[in-house]
Design a protein around this motif. Structure first.
Motif, PDB file in Angstrom:
ATOM      1  N   ARG A 118      59.638   6.127   3.729  1.00 15.19           N
ATOM      2  CA  ARG A 118      60.055   6.714   5.013  1.00 15.19           C
ATOM      3  C   ARG A 118      59.879   8.229   5.024  1.00 15.19           C
ATOM      4  O   ARG A 118      60.124   8.871   6.053  1.00 15.19           O
ATOM      5  CB  ARG A 118      61.516   6.364   5.283  1.00 15.19           C
ATOM      6  N   SER A 168      55.475   8.982  14.682  1.00 14.82           N
ATOM      7  CA  SER A 168      55.303   9.512  13.324  1.00 14.82           C
ATOM      8  C   SER A 168      54.675  10.896  13.307  1.00 14.82           C
ATOM      9  O   SER A 168      55.095  11.771  12.536  1.00 14.82           O
ATOM     10  CB  SER A 168      54.439   8.542  12.509  1.00 14.82           C
ATOM     11  N   GLU A 176      62.257  12.510   7.698  1.00 13.33           N
ATOM     12  CA  GLU A 176      62.321  11.122   7.251  1.00 13.33           C
ATOM     13  C   GLU A 176      62.556  10.192   8.447  1.00 13.33           C
ATOM     14  O   GLU A 176      63.446  10.438   9.277  1.00 13.33           O
ATOM     15  CB  GLU A 176      63.448  10.950   6.235  1.00 13.33           C
ATOM     16  N   SER A 177      61.764   9.105   8.528  1.00 12.93           N
ATOM     17  CA  SER A 177      61.902   8.156   9.632  1.00 12.93           C
ATOM     18  C   SER A 177      61.165   6.872   9.279  1.00 12.93           C
ATOM     19  O   SER A 177      60.193   6.873   8.498  1.00 12.93           O
ATOM     20  CB  SER A 177      61.352   8.740  10.932  1.00 12.93           C
ATOM     21  N   TRP A 178      61.624   5.769   9.876  1.00 17.38           N
ATOM     22  CA  TRP A 178      60.947   4.494   9.706  1.00 17.38           C
ATOM     23  C   TRP A 178      59.599   4.476  10.411  1.00 17.38           C
ATOM     24  O   TRP A 178      58.739   3.623  10.138  1.00 17.38           O
ATOM     25  CB  TRP A 178      61.820   3.368  10.274  1.00 17.38           C
ATOM     26  N   THR A 181      56.635   4.660   8.009  1.00 18.38           N
ATOM     27  CA  THR A 181      56.306   3.390   7.366  1.00 18.38           C
ATOM     28  C   THR A 181      55.512   2.498   8.307  1.00 18.38           C
ATOM     29  O   THR A 181      54.501   1.885   7.911  1.00 18.38           O
ATOM     30  CB  THR A 181      57.591   2.673   6.925  1.00 18.38           C
TER      31      THR A 181
END
Length: 266
Positions: A118, A168, A176-178, A181
């Motif tokens: 992430r 993104s 930081e982030s999903w 991913t």
């Protein structure tokens, strides 16, 4: 004359002594040889009796006779366990351990961890660029052309990465982030599916044109690792624009319309 006679008598006596000594010497030698031969026969008979006694009487000391060796081999062949079962079990355990090791290596690999991480790969933190954010919506342009060519899977992935790349690369860039991913997983799938659709409908020449978009992506990663923000913004925006432009030009120039869309207003 008497003196000469005495000398002859003495000479004959000496000759007789020598001859007698020659005759006596071999007799004495024969006697010693016979005595030694008798002693050898006695020794052989005694050793043979000892061997018989050893064979007949049970002892704790192992004998070196042929019968004892054969008996030992028979007992050993009876007591030994066939190694097939142990080998199969050991091979099975080794194969299972190898499988576990390979799965652990894949799970612990650096590329796999980075792909599902992430964390953002950008070193300058949260610094969104309007140019990159606008380029993310370019992925919507080839969707109608792909649907006309009856390629729903590439169109679906392009719709997904429109959302994931905007989140993104613009909304959560540098933090930081999903979304990072999701974008790392969906981007290769979208690229591969569109590349296959171009190759299947228009041939390898059009498919090789995707190398230009890959060149832009490689340069964007090169400048991001060196902390060069402006160069990264340019080449990452070109990565989106060149990839989308090649898909649009390929399907627009060739005018591919499949049977599933014949007679429609598209």
């Amino acid at each position: 004359m008497s003196i000469w006679a005495n000398k002859t008598v003495k000479g004959s006596a000496l000759i007789q002594k020598k001859e007698s000594s020659k005759i006596i010497y071999p007799i004495s030698r024969i006697s010693t040889d016979t005595s030694s031969g008798e002693e050898r026969e006695k020794h052989r008979s005694n050793s043979a009796q000892d061997v018989r006694l050893r064979r007949s009487s049970p002892t704790l000391v192992p004998s070196v006779s042929e019968s004892s060796i054969s008996d030992y081999d028979d007992d050993n062949s009876i007591r030994t366990i066939p190694p097939t079962t142990t080998m199969t079990t050991s091979q099975a355990t080794s194969d299972e351990s190898k499988k576990h090791l390979t799965l652990r290596k894949v799970a612990n690999s650096i590329l796999f961890k980075k792909r599902l991480s992430r964390q953002s790969s950008l070193s300058w933190g949260h610094k969104p660029s309007p140019l990159i954010g606008a380029s993310c919506f370019l992925f919507l342009l080839p969707i109608p052309l792909l649907l006309r060519a009856c390629c729903p899977l590439p169109a679906f992935f392009l719709g997904c990465i429109t959302v994931s790349s905007y989140l993104s690369d613009h909304v959560y860039t540098g933090v930081e982030s999903w979304a990072h991913t999701a974008d790392r997983v969906l981007a290769p799938l979208a690229f591969a599916s569109n590349l296959y659709s171009i190759y299947a409908h228009h041939g390898s020449v059009w498919a090789l044109s995707s190398l230009a978009a890959l060149k832009c992506h490689v340069l964007a990663n090169y400048y991001s690792k060196r902390g060069m923000y402006d160069e990264f913004v340019i080449w990452h925006s070109l990565w989106h624009a060149v990839g989308v432009g090649l898909i649009v030009v390929c399907f627009a120039v060739n005018g591919r319309v499949s049977e599933c869309w014949e007679g429609s207003r598209w």
